[in-house]
Scaffold this motif. Structure first.
Motif, short mmCIF file in Angstrom:
data_model
loop_
_atom_site.label_atom_id
_atom_site.label_comp_id
_atom_site.label_asym_id
_atom_site.label_seq_id
_atom_site.Cartn_x
_atom_site.Cartn_y
_atom_site.Cartn_z
N ARG A 13 -2.89 -14.02 -5.96
CA ARG A 13 -3.57 -12.73 -6.02
C ARG A 13 -3.67 -12.08 -4.65
O ARG A 13 -4.04 -10.92 -4.55
CB ARG A 13 -4.98 -12.90 -6.58
CG ARG A 13 -5.01 -13.36 -8.00
CD ARG A 13 -6.42 -13.44 -8.50
NE ARG A 13 -7.23 -14.26 -7.62
CZ ARG A 13 -8.00 -15.25 -8.00
NH1 ARG A 13 -8.11 -15.54 -9.26
NH2 ARG A 13 -8.70 -15.94 -7.13
N GLY A 19 -0.23 -5.09 -5.24
CA GLY A 19 -1.26 -4.06 -5.30
C GLY A 19 -2.61 -4.68 -5.67
O GLY A 19 -2.69 -5.84 -6.08
N LEU A 20 -3.67 -3.90 -5.53
CA LEU A 20 -5.01 -4.40 -5.83
C LEU A 20 -5.17 -4.84 -7.29
O LEU A 20 -5.97 -5.71 -7.59
CB LEU A 20 -6.05 -3.33 -5.51
CG LEU A 20 -6.22 -3.00 -4.02
CD1 LEU A 20 -7.19 -1.85 -3.85
CD2 LEU A 20 -6.67 -4.22 -3.25
N ASP A 21 -4.41 -4.23 -8.17
CA ASP A 21 -4.52 -4.54 -9.59
C ASP A 21 -3.37 -5.42 -10.09
O ASP A 21 -3.09 -5.48 -11.28
CB ASP A 21 -4.59 -3.26 -10.41
CG ASP A 21 -3.35 -2.41 -10.25
OD1 ASP A 21 -2.57 -2.64 -9.30
OD2 ASP A 21 -3.15 -1.50 -11.07
N GLU A 22 -2.70 -6.13 -9.18
CA GLU A 22 -1.56 -6.97 -9.55
C GLU A 22 -1.82 -8.44 -9.24
O GLU A 22 -2.60 -8.78 -8.36
CB GLU A 22 -0.30 -6.53 -8.79
CG GLU A 22 0.18 -5.16 -9.13
CD GLU A 22 1.40 -4.78 -8.34
OE1 GLU A 22 2.32 -4.20 -8.96
OE2 GLU A 22 1.47 -5.06 -7.13
N VAL A 23 -1.12 -9.28 -9.97
CA VAL A 23 -1.12 -10.71 -9.73
C VAL A 23 0.30 -11.22 -9.99
O VAL A 23 0.99 -10.68 -10.86
CB VAL A 23 -2.15 -11.45 -10.62
CG1 VAL A 23 -1.81 -11.31 -12.08
CG2 VAL A 23 -2.26 -12.90 -10.25
#
Length: 53
Positions: A13, A19-23
């Motif tokens: 993460r 990005g902030l909303d990616e894993v």
């Protein structure tokens, strides 16, 4: 998911390229052969996942 055995799952993460909303999730699967791998990749891709390797 098309009858594959999950051998291992790991995730990241905190990689700066995410990005902030990616894993990033790495899943090792046991499959029935090359054609099954193609089928699995196509299924995941059709559901919006990016498949690498």
């Amino acid at each position: 998911m098309a009858d594959a055995n999950v051998l291992d799952v790991s995730h990241v993460r905190t990689d700066p390229r995410l990005g902030l909303d990616e894993v990033e999730v790495e899943v090792r699967l046991e499959t029935k052969g090359p054609e099954h791998c193609v089928e699995l990749a196509a299924t995941l891709h059709s559901k919006g996942y990016t498949v690498v390797g």
